[in-house]
Design an enzyme around this catalytic site. Structure first.
Site, PDB file in Angstrom:
ATOM      1  N   LYS A 143       4.047  -8.887  -5.806  1.00 52.36           N
ATOM      2  CA  LYS A 143       3.688  -9.823  -4.733  1.00 52.36           C
ATOM      3  C   LYS A 143       2.927 -11.026  -5.300  1.00 52.36           C
ATOM      4  CE  LYS A 143       3.682  -6.083  -1.377  1.00 52.36           C
ATOM      5  NZ  LYS A 143       2.926  -5.071  -0.646  1.00 52.36           N
TER       6      LYS A 143
ATOM      7  N   ASP B 125       0.879  -8.627   6.779  1.00 55.48           N
ATOM      8  CA  ASP B 125       1.767  -7.453   6.717  1.00 55.48           C
ATOM      9  C   ASP B 125       2.321  -7.139   8.108  1.00 55.48           C
ATOM     10  OD1 ASP B 125       2.413  -6.300   4.314  1.00 55.48           O
ATOM     11  OD2 ASP B 125       0.592  -5.110   4.149  1.00 55.48           O
TER      12      ASP B 125
ATOM     13  N   GLN C  25      -3.123  -2.896   0.321  1.00 57.17           N
ATOM     14  CA  GLN C  25      -1.962  -2.107  -0.104  1.00 57.17           C
ATOM     15  C   GLN C  25      -2.134  -0.635   0.285  1.00 57.17           C
ATOM     16  OE1 GLN C  25       0.895  -3.428  -1.650  1.00 57.17           O
ATOM     17  NE2 GLN C  25       1.733  -1.380  -1.359  1.00 57.17           N
TER      18      GLN C  25
END
Ligand code: NDP
Length: 292
Positions: A52, A119, A96
């Protein structure tokens, strides 16, 4: 059969994102900044976060990794989330997953400001998605939707069958496919491990989206001629003949299902590369203040 090339599509979209960032720079606007919080040293998580951050670097977006030891307490992590919520120099951030067992993922997800939740996992953003309001779509479903747009997949009036009902893939993509928009306007059947006669249902699918995490689960006898297939599954299996030491498998038995499909995504190189692109697009939306 036409292959839906997620790798190529992701490259094109990254170029578009890079051009958008250059345009922002030329206007004197601030460069979007994504922060990824990584707790502990889970190998897969490190790989995902590095990918990412590398994608941000390639398109000219600012990015930072915040690494925390896996002994970090829930309270300390929540304080870090609050700090990032308040930091005006941060447009969007992700924590994460998975997190160590002593930390509630639910609490952490809910603590992230919905305006910075790139997200798209915050309950308020999921609610907005259900209502078709501007929001951050969860990355993988957003990636699938973008592939449909780029490949002009007809969706109106089609029967879309989704296999798997997770909150990050199956449930949101089922919702998106049923919305009154494009892609959407499908009649959707959402299936799961308790579904009876699954093969009968998948055989009636015009569009089949598979996200269950069981390698080569969908076989040719489970689909009809002309089906459009999106294979989300990724399973690593040890393979000594590969340099990496493993081979990736999707949830679909690719060779035989491809023969009956009109369009199909491969694994790797299908849905996977689109997930990171979605995160970049959501960060741009966040920087532009498009999600309230
Ligand atoms: P989860 O494990 O959270 O969910 C799996 C779903 O599959 C559950 O809803 C489960 O049903 C259902 N299921 C399990 N067995 C069956 C069965 N025999 N028949 C029908 N349904 C079944 O998975 P995720 O959604 O998180 O991930 C799915 C796959 O996609 C994984 O391989 C993952 O690695 C991959 N993935 C790939 C991404 C990418 O970027 N390409 C991103 C995210 C995930 P029930 O609810 O009843 O238990």
């Amino acid at each position: 059969m036409q292959l839906i090339d997620g790798k190529r599509t992701a490259t094109i979209i990254k170029e578009e994102v890079a051009a958008e960032i250059t345009a922002l720079q030329e206007k004197g606007a601030k460069i979007p900044h994504l922060v990824a919080v990584l707790v502990g040293s889970n190998g897969a998580s490190i790989t995902y976060v590095n990918a990412k951050i590398e994608a941000c670097r390639k398109v000219g977006m600012h990015s930072t990794i915040v690494r925390l030891n896996d002994t970090v307490s829930e309270k300390e992590l929540l304080e870090k989330v609050e700090e990032l919520n308040k930091d005006k120099g941060v447009d969007g951030f992700i924590v994460q997953l998975p997190l160590p067992k002593h930390i509630s993922e639910k609490k952490v997800t809910e603590a992230i400001s919905p305006k910075k939740d790139v997200d798209g996992f915050h309950p308020s953003n999921i609610g907005k998605m259900m209502l078709n309001l501007p929001t951050f779509l969860p990355a993988t479903p957003y990636g699938i939707v973008q592939l449909m747009e780029r490949y002009n997949i007809e969706t109106t009036g089609k029967h879309c069958v989704v296999v798997g009902r997770s909150s990050i893939v199956g449930s949101p993509i089922a919702n998106l496919m049923s919305r009154n928009s494009y892609p959407g306007n499908c009649t959707v059947t959402l299936t799961h491990s308790r579904t009876v006669n699954l093969a009968e249902i998948t055989r009636s699918a015009d569009i089949l989206i598979v996200a269950l995490g069981k390698p080569e689960f969908i076989t040719a006898d489970m689909v009809k001629e002309g089906v459009v297939v999106f294979d989300v599954g990724i399973t690593r299996k040890a393979d000594k003949t590969k340099k990496s030491g493993y081979k990736l498998f999707g949830d679909v038995k690719f060779e035989e299902v491809a023969e009956k499909s009109s369009f199909i995504t491969p694994v790797p190189g299908g849905v996977g590369p689109m997930t990171i692109v979605s995160l970049l697009k959501n960060t741009i939306l966040a920087a532009k203040g498009k999600v309230e």
